[in-house]
Scaffold this active site. Structure first.
Site, PDB file in Angstrom:
ATOM      1  N   ASP A 235      33.603  53.551 -85.277  1.00  0.00           N
ATOM      2  CA  ASP A 235      32.383  53.485 -84.660  1.00  0.00           C
ATOM      3  C   ASP A 235      31.655  52.185 -84.721  1.00  0.00           C
ATOM      4  O   ASP A 235      32.079  51.196 -85.447  1.00  0.00           O
ATOM      5  CB  ASP A 235      31.373  54.380 -85.795  1.00  0.00           C
ATOM      6  CG  ASP A 235      29.954  54.482 -85.376  1.00  0.00           C
ATOM      7  OD1 ASP A 235      29.708  55.081 -84.392  1.00  0.00           O
ATOM      8  OD2 ASP A 235      29.013  53.738 -86.102  1.00  0.00           O
ATOM      9  N   GLU A 302      34.825  53.282 -80.303  1.00  0.00           N
ATOM     10  CA  GLU A 302      33.725  53.378 -79.600  1.00  0.00           C
ATOM     11  C   GLU A 302      33.297  52.022 -79.029  1.00  0.00           C
ATOM     12  O   GLU A 302      32.997  51.017 -79.877  1.00  0.00           O
ATOM     13  CB  GLU A 302      32.537  53.863 -80.266  1.00  0.00           C
ATOM     14  CG  GLU A 302      31.303  54.092 -79.508  1.00  0.00           C
ATOM     15  CD  GLU A 302      30.098  54.254 -80.476  1.00  0.00           C
ATOM     16  OE1 GLU A 302      28.979  54.645 -80.015  1.00  0.00           O
ATOM     17  OE2 GLU A 302      30.063  53.896 -81.654  1.00  0.00           O
TER      18      GLU A 302
END
Length: 574
Positions: A235, A302
């Site tokens: 993330d 991401e």
């Protein structure tokens, strides 16, 4: 718009199964060595997928209950989101214990059972890895506030730049603005210093310039690899490091002083060169496990920035980094014409070419759903594209039935929606029973979309040409050698017509035709570097294309519709 079966001058989304092989335009890897290079990933937002104990929250047992459904769709990997212990004030991305699970989802034993059942089916599992920050409820942060060794500098702490001469209030070290707004620096009165938070004040940033912290984070990776996971989705990777000199960010033109994340150019607070060495350390650790277990362990990430930076995050053959990007990159908004789609594909292929793997996604828990842009008329062609391109594909739960996001009232969101993204995380729509079969509790954690009576798995399973059944057909087609190992040609015959071809020597080639516009298009490939055979057969078609599965037609040498009609009539369809 023409919707006549006896006309080659057709419109909208078609897939053709072809009977000949064409010349090479752009070479793609012709064989696959590792499971992750062509895997299909089903993304499950745990709290919204299936509630097994009727408390209103999805859980591990609920995922296990629906695991055969995921496998029957054709997926090989399950990405299980937000499993860690958390106050859940940012959707589970505010982690208070990286080595324990959130009790609302179940126990460590139940997660282990889910992992084992996934593996029994020959599938893989990915979990979240949130390296940028923790919750302010994390034991590391509590001890860092008190300056307890070795946690003293586990977070980014700074003294004030100075004190306001009138109010005597501490002034932050830099002008950096957090996402979505507000200073990136929060004063801690106990420690008498500012701590950094790229996101919410309740999510303090970790300090990767501290070697002990880096080792502690690698220990978290080891913990979950030993637990049995096959990899991670990383993330917010671009926020990992900041400028050590804390220099002020420049402002976007005309936006000086505006309290909004997007008002700044994040030159000194994002995508710093130092982060690539940290991610390389993680790759080396993953490769250690690969060597030890003879099974690749991976990290997708991401990342929303340039292809050049994306490539650096995947590295090269001599300095490998992370494996592939996991970010929506095939969002078919109306502004995207065929040239823009081709550019997106080319950028992803280029970024992954040295040592990574190309990857494709339409929606996710932050961005939204393909159905939000126009229902099945947009979501089906989106998956016609991404499921048949080379590399990895990621699909968010419910996309296979074209679920849509649900705007929520303030009282329905509460304090759980700091970024306006919770509307994309409503419960899975299994059937037309109360709460769409997600839970028997009267009020689930989020409202079910009222369109569940029409958009649900049970209903679409019984409809021959539903989004669900077309999705399954595409997933089956994806597993053919032509898609797994074949070459790629792309072409834009008109500004709004996107065509690509997959082919492999000795196998049946496949062509995808997508009309991105709103008007009928006559297909002519005279300016493309590949041709079509005379007779073609429809594999999958959108409902408004005018074609049915199995239809055959003749490809003509003329753009004249009258000539085309005559050619098709020669097939004696009627």
């Amino acid at each position: 718009m023409i919707h006549r079966r006896n006309s080659i001058c057709y419109s909208l989304y078609l897939i053709f199964w072809m009977k000949v092989i064409f010349c090479l335009l752009q070479k793609v890897q012709s064989y696959q060595n590792e499971w992750y290079e062509t895997t299909s990933i089903y993304q499950v937002y745990t709290r919204s997928f299936m509630d097994s104990n009727n408390d209103g929250d999805g859980d591990f047992k609920g995922i296990l209950e629906k695991l055969d459904y995921i496998q029957a769709l054709g997926f090989e990997t399950v990405y299980v989101q937000t499993v860690f212990k958390s106050p859940f004030l940012d959707g589970g991305y505010d982690i208070s214990d990286n080595k324990d699970v959130n009790p609302m989802f179940g126990t460590m034993k139940e997660l282990k059972n889910l992992i084992d059942e996934i593996h029994k089916r020959g599938m893989k599992i990915l979990l979240d890895f949130v390296p940028n920050h923790t919750s302010n409820k994390h034991e590391w942060f509590k001890k860092s506030v008190k300056r307890e060794a070795p946690y003293t500098d586990f977070y980014v702490w700074e003294d004030p730049k100075k004190y306001d001469p009138e109010t005597n209030q501490p002034i932050p070290p830099s002008n950096w603005i957090s996402f979505p707004k507000g200073s990136m620096w929060e004063w801690n009165d106990e420690r008498k210093q500012f701590y950094l938070h790229q996101f919410l004040p309740l999510q303090p940033d970790l300090n990767y310039r501290n070697r002990a912290l880096r080792e502690a984070v690698k220990d978290i990776i080891r913990f979950w690899l030993d637990f049995g996971v096959d990899g991670f989705r990383v993330d917010a990777i671009g926020h990992l490091m900041e400028d050590a000199m804390r220099r002020d960010n420049p402002w976007q033109p005309g936006m000086f002083g505006i309290n909004n994340y997007f008002a700044q150019i994040h030159t000194y607070s994002q995508n710093q060169e130092d982060m690539y060495e940290v991610t390389h350390e993680w790759r080396l650790l993953l490769d250690e496990y690969k060597e030890k277990t003879k099974k690749a362990r991976i990290m997708g990430f991401e990342f929303w920035d340039s292809a050049e930076m994306t490539q650096k995050l995947m590295g090269n053959e001599t300095h490998k980094n992370l494996h592939f990007q996991l970010t929506p990159n095939m969002w078919l908004a109306r502004i995207y014409n065929s040239s823009k789609i081709i550019k997106r594909v080319q950028d992803q292929l280029w970024a992954s070419s040295p040592s990574g793997v190309p990857s494709w996604s339409v929606g996710n828990h932050d961005k939204g759903r393909a159905g939000d842009l126009g229902g099945v008329e947009i979501s089906l062609p989106s998956f016609m594209i991404i499921l048949l391109l080379p590399g990895v594909v990621n699909s968010y739960y419910g996309e296979e039935i074209s679920m849509t996001s649900l705007p929520l009232r303030p009282d329905q969101k509460g304090d759980r929606d700091p970024h306006g993204e919770i509307m994309h995380r409503t419960p899975m729509q299994w059937d037309d029973s109360p709460n769409a079969g997600f839970t028997k509790r009267r009020i689930p954690w989020l409202p079910v979309n009222p369109n569940y009576y029409a958009i649900n798995v049970k209903r679409q399973a019984g409809e021959k040409n539903s989004q669900l059944n077309n999705f399954k057909r595409l997933m089956k087609l994806r597993k053919t050698p032509t898609i797994m190992q074949g070459e790629l040609n792309m072409c834009a015959p008109t500004p709004w017509l996107f065509v690509f071809q997959r082919y492999l020597h000795g196998e049946a080639p496949i062509v995808v035709v997508v009309n991105l516009g709103t008007e009928m298009e006559v297909i002519s490939l005279k300016n493309c570097l590949f041709s079509l055979p005379r007779i073609m057969e429809i594999h999958t078609a959108s409902s408004n294309s005018g074609f049915e599965i199995g239809d055959r037609f003749v490809v003509c040498n003329s753009n004249d519709s009258t000539h085309c009609l005559n050619c098709v009539q020669d097939l004696d369809w009627f």
